[in-house]
Design an enzyme around this catalytic site. Structure first.
Site, PDB file in Angstrom:
ATOM      1  N   ARG A  19     -31.167 -92.247  56.418  1.00 27.12           N
ATOM      2  CA  ARG A  19     -31.022 -90.794  56.566  1.00 27.12           C
ATOM      3  C   ARG A  19     -32.295 -90.115  57.067  1.00 27.12           C
ATOM      4  O   ARG A  19     -32.244 -89.053  57.671  1.00 27.12           O
ATOM      5  CB  ARG A  19     -30.640 -90.152  55.230  1.00 27.12           C
ATOM      6  CG  ARG A  19     -29.252 -90.507  54.723  1.00 27.12           C
ATOM      7  CD  ARG A  19     -28.865 -89.553  53.601  1.00 27.12           C
ATOM      8  NE  ARG A  19     -27.741 -90.007  52.788  1.00 27.12           N
ATOM      9  CZ  ARG A  19     -26.471 -89.767  53.079  1.00 27.12           C
ATOM     10  NH1 ARG A  19     -26.147 -89.118  54.176  1.00 27.12           N
ATOM     11  NH2 ARG A  19     -25.509 -90.185  52.272  1.00 27.12           N
ATOM     12  N   ASP A  22     -15.803 -86.499  61.736  1.00 25.79           N
ATOM     13  CA  ASP A  22     -15.228 -87.746  62.238  1.00 25.79           C
ATOM     14  C   ASP A  22     -13.704 -87.579  62.243  1.00 25.79           C
ATOM     15  O   ASP A  22     -13.136 -87.058  63.192  1.00 25.79           O
ATOM     16  CB  ASP A  22     -15.729 -88.858  61.305  1.00 25.79           C
ATOM     17  CG  ASP A  22     -15.363 -90.252  61.737  1.00 25.79           C
ATOM     18  OD1 ASP A  22     -15.295 -90.498  62.941  1.00 25.79           O
ATOM     19  OD2 ASP A  22     -15.158 -91.106  60.866  1.00 25.79           O
ATOM     20  N   GLU A  48     -22.437 -79.427  58.525  1.00 25.40           N
ATOM     21  CA  GLU A  48     -22.134 -80.858  58.403  1.00 25.40           C
ATOM     22  C   GLU A  48     -22.970 -81.656  59.394  1.00 25.40           C
ATOM     23  O   GLU A  48     -23.324 -81.162  60.462  1.00 25.40           O
ATOM     24  CB  GLU A  48     -20.648 -81.100  58.717  1.00 25.40           C
ATOM     25  CG  GLU A  48     -19.769 -81.268  57.495  1.00 25.40           C
ATOM     26  CD  GLU A  48     -19.932 -82.597  56.761  1.00 25.40           C
ATOM     27  OE1 GLU A  48     -20.987 -83.258  56.870  1.00 25.40           O
ATOM     28  OE2 GLU A  48     -18.993 -82.972  56.057  1.00 25.40           O
ATOM     29  N   ASP A  49     -23.258 -82.899  59.043  1.00 24.02           N
ATOM     30  CA  ASP A  49     -23.938 -83.777  59.984  1.00 24.02           C
ATOM     31  C   ASP A  49     -22.971 -84.223  61.084  1.00 24.02           C
ATOM     32  O   ASP A  49     -23.298 -84.240  62.255  1.00 24.02           O
ATOM     33  CB  ASP A  49     -24.536 -85.003  59.262  1.00 24.02           C
ATOM     34  CG  ASP A  49     -23.566 -85.687  58.306  1.00 24.02           C
ATOM     35  OD1 ASP A  49     -22.401 -85.239  58.171  1.00 24.02           O
ATOM     36  OD2 ASP A  49     -23.972 -86.682  57.664  1.00 24.02           O
ATOM     37  N   PHE A 103     -20.098 -95.973  65.219  1.00 26.26           N
ATOM     38  CA  PHE A 103     -20.786 -95.695  63.960  1.00 26.26           C
ATOM     39  C   PHE A 103     -22.255 -95.420  64.250  1.00 26.26           C
ATOM     40  O   PHE A 103     -22.938 -96.218  64.886  1.00 26.26           O
ATOM     41  CB  PHE A 103     -20.636 -96.862  62.989  1.00 26.26           C
ATOM     42  CG  PHE A 103     -21.165 -96.504  61.631  1.00 26.26           C
ATOM     43  CD1 PHE A 103     -20.393 -95.745  60.755  1.00 26.26           C
ATOM     44  CD2 PHE A 103     -22.437 -96.882  61.243  1.00 26.26           C
ATOM     45  CE1 PHE A 103     -20.888 -95.373  59.514  1.00 26.26           C
ATOM     46  CE2 PHE A 103     -22.939 -96.518  59.994  1.00 26.26           C
ATOM     47  CZ  PHE A 103     -22.161 -95.762  59.131  1.00 26.26           C
ATOM     48  N   LYS A 125     -16.777 -86.252  66.623  1.00 27.91           N
ATOM     49  CA  LYS A 125     -16.065 -87.335  67.320  1.00 27.91           C
ATOM     50  C   LYS A 125     -14.647 -86.844  67.605  1.00 27.91           C
ATOM     51  O   LYS A 125     -13.744 -87.038  66.778  1.00 27.91           O
ATOM     52  CB  LYS A 125     -16.002 -88.593  66.440  1.00 27.91           C
ATOM     53  CG  LYS A 125     -17.354 -89.237  66.118  1.00 27.91           C
ATOM     54  CD  LYS A 125     -17.162 -90.465  65.227  1.00 27.91           C
ATOM     55  CE  LYS A 125     -18.462 -91.054  64.762  1.00 27.91           C
ATOM     56  NZ  LYS A 125     -18.281 -92.059  63.691  1.00 27.91           N
ATOM     57  N   GLY A 176     -25.870 -85.631  53.890  1.00 31.69           N
ATOM     58  CA  GLY A 176     -25.999 -85.863  55.331  1.00 31.69           C
ATOM     59  C   GLY A 176     -26.506 -84.680  56.133  1.00 31.69           C
ATOM     60  O   GLY A 176     -27.197 -84.855  57.128  1.00 31.69           O
TER      61      GLY A 176
HETATM   62  P1  IMP Z   1     -14.651 -87.279  58.065  1.00 28.21           P
HETATM   63  O1  IMP Z   1     -14.108 -86.769  56.760  1.00 28.21           O
HETATM   64  O2  IMP Z   1     -13.953 -88.525  58.501  1.00 28.21           O
HETATM   65  O3  IMP Z   1     -14.682 -86.235  59.153  1.00 28.21           O
HETATM   66  O4  IMP Z   1     -16.139 -87.745  57.859  1.00 28.21           O
HETATM   67  C1  IMP Z   1     -16.891 -87.222  56.901  1.00 28.21           C
HETATM   68  C2  IMP Z   1     -18.157 -87.937  56.550  1.00 28.21           C
HETATM   69  O5  IMP Z   1     -18.176 -89.319  56.904  1.00 28.21           O
HETATM   70  C3  IMP Z   1     -19.314 -87.332  57.282  1.00 28.21           C
HETATM   71  O6  IMP Z   1     -19.768 -86.165  56.662  1.00 28.21           O
HETATM   72  C4  IMP Z   1     -20.314 -88.450  57.219  1.00 28.21           C
HETATM   73  O7  IMP Z   1     -20.986 -88.378  55.984  1.00 28.21           O
HETATM   74  C5  IMP Z   1     -19.476 -89.702  57.257  1.00 28.21           C
HETATM   75  N1  IMP Z   1     -19.487 -90.279  58.613  1.00 28.21           N
HETATM   76  C6  IMP Z   1     -18.567 -90.135  59.577  1.00 28.21           C
HETATM   77  N2  IMP Z   1     -18.901 -90.812  60.691  1.00 28.21           N
HETATM   78  C7  IMP Z   1     -20.102 -91.397  60.425  1.00 28.21           C
HETATM   79  C8  IMP Z   1     -21.003 -92.229  61.198  1.00 28.21           C
HETATM   80  O8  IMP Z   1     -20.784 -92.578  62.370  1.00 28.21           O
HETATM   81  N3  IMP Z   1     -22.133 -92.627  60.561  1.00 28.21           N
HETATM   82  C9  IMP Z   1     -22.444 -92.268  59.280  1.00 28.21           C
HETATM   83  N4  IMP Z   1     -21.633 -91.495  58.535  1.00 28.21           N
HETATM   84  C10 IMP Z   1     -20.473 -91.056  59.092  1.00 28.21           C
HETATM   85 MG    MG Z   2     -21.714 -86.289  55.288  1.00 26.76          MG
END
Ligand code: IMP
Ligand code: MG
Length: 188
Positions: free
Chosen positions: A178, A108, A104-105, A165, A136, A50
């Site tokens: 992507r 969340d 990181e992209d 999302f 977020k 990402g």
């Molecule tokens: P986290 O561990 O919940 O913070 O999220 C980690 C990963 O989930 C990110 O690095 C993204 O690859 C994916 N992710 C989280 N939110 C989104 C979204 O809105 N769209 C696409 N991928 C997401």
């Molecule tokens: Mg990611």
């Protein structure tokens, strides 16, 4: 900008490419300011897949010459612990004693980031910071409350967004989307 359809879902335009460039330029300035004060040049740790487009864009603006490493992880919420991640690839360099800037992209729930910080601590990294294109905050604080564990927020954030999302510029839906140059949000 038009809606895009990927598999069963439709996404509408949210952040046009020129705005992404602006966001990245601004966050790069903060990164430059921080590392101008550090005794060593950081290693950029690109989280695959990402963060690839974001990382390439950020690199255009860095005022130092970093080494680049990558890592691929998958996050999951264990039954008892939060911050559990599984390493699928890498890290491609020994990070002991190094300043590391994780790229990181999006952050969340923060589970991936928290897990990465823990992993790098265990590896003996000297200083670990996180730079994310998007954040977020509502999801992050929700998760913090749920787990009862205090989590460190990303130090460098491009833009805070609400809990929807999104897709494009590295972010995928079922591994697709992507390479889109703009960012889209699920059209519900
Ligand atoms: P986290 O561990 O919940 O913070 O999220 C980690 C990963 O989930 C990110 O690095 C993204 O690859 C994916 N992710 C989280 N939110 C989104 C979204 O809105 N769209 C696409 N991928 C997401
Ligand atoms: Mg990611």
């Amino acid at each position: 900008m038009k809606n895009v359809k990927i598999l069963d879902k439709s996404f509408k335009p949210m952040i046009p490419h020129h705005e992404i460039e602006q966001i990245v330029t601004e966050v790069a300035a903060k990164v430059n300011a921080y590392y101008s004060q550090r005794p060593q040049t950081p290693v950029l740790l690109v989280t695959l897949n990402g963060a690839l487009p974001f990382s390439a864009e950020l690199m255009k603006h860095l005022e130092f010459d970093p080494m680049i490493a990558s890592i691929k992880v998958s996050s999951y919420e264990g039954t008892q612990t939060t911050g559990s991640i599984k390493t699928l690839l890498g890290p491609t360099m020994d990070l002991k004693g190094r300043d590391v800037l994780i790229l990181e992209d999006i952050v969340d729930t923060g589970i991936t980031m928290t897990g990465l910080r823990k992993l790098l601590d265990e590896m003996g990294a000297e200083d670990v910071k996180m730079c994310t294109m998007l954040f977020k905050p509502d999801k992050f604080h929700e998760q913090e409350k749920k787990s009862g564990i205090e989590m460190t927020a990303p130090e460098f954030v491009g833009k805070e967004i609400p809990n929807s999302f999104i897709l494009g510029f590295g972010l995928d839906y079922e591994e697709l989307g992507r390479c889109l140059q703009d960012i889209y949000v699920l059209d519900e």
